[in-house]
Design an enzyme around this catalytic site. Sequence first.
Site, PDB file in Angstrom:
ATOM      1  N   HIS A 118       5.449   6.200  -0.837  1.00 25.05           N
ATOM      2  CA  HIS A 118       6.271   5.064  -1.156  1.00 25.05           C
ATOM      3  C   HIS A 118       5.585   3.830  -0.954  1.00 25.05           C
ATOM      4  O   HIS A 118       4.459   3.846  -0.190  1.00 25.05           O
ATOM      5  CB  HIS A 118       7.690   4.970  -0.674  1.00 25.05           C
ATOM      6  N   HIS A 138       0.870  -1.396  -0.126  1.00 21.96           N
ATOM      7  CA  HIS A 138      -0.158   0.142  -0.008  1.00 21.96           C
ATOM      8  C   HIS A 138       0.722   1.188  -0.027  1.00 21.96           C
ATOM      9  O   HIS A 138       2.099   1.134   0.151  1.00 21.96           O
ATOM     10  CB  HIS A 138      -0.879  -0.111   1.228  1.00 21.96           C
TER      11      HIS A 138
END
EC number: 3.1.4.58
Length: 215
Positions: free
Chosen positions: A128, A45
């Site tokens: 990220h 995620h």
Amino acid sequence: MRLFVAITPPRAVLLEVRAAVDALKRGNTPGVNALLRWTRPETWHITVAFYGEVSEDKAADLVDRLGRVAARTTPMELSLAGAGRFGPRALWFGVQGQCDRLGRLAESAGAAARRCHIRVEDRPYRPHLTLARVNGVPRGVTQDDQTGPLDLAPIVDRLRAFRSPGWLAGEVELFTVAEVADAPPAANGVNGAHSANGGPYKRYERVAHWPLTGR
């Protein structure tokens, strides 16, 4: 309960990530399989905001406020591209696209928490997708430190050319984190658990989600 807000990339993107990780594992880069604790595909995620431990009454208020944040937020074109590291601790794929919108979403998610009297870290937002963490990094090592049990530089170099398909991110999700003693077999879904090489693992359970409906 421990909570965080995230955007989950679509399955087609996660399949590309998995292919890149599997190719790296099959290569000859030293330490890739011995010293890296790989996150499981079910947990991949992009974190928007991490809240840590939140009481149930504050969580209820937070859910209401995050719903209002989502209603004001416009969907955004994103992709995963490039690779990097947080000091000697972690390896990640970066995010490209309409990161200005993603950054504003992160700011709003943090502001919503502060209005609920939930403390959030005050540091620059760096979107990220975490791929792995390094075993054996001592406590107290910061992101600015470059030395550790494993030299991540050649691994980052091998992954730097990665580019995923783009997608329109139109939903934000709230997850709770629970530690479980024994990791189950890997699932085909997106949001599940990641192992810690035989130790406890973290299970992510979605507790709320909202479409991004701003204009």
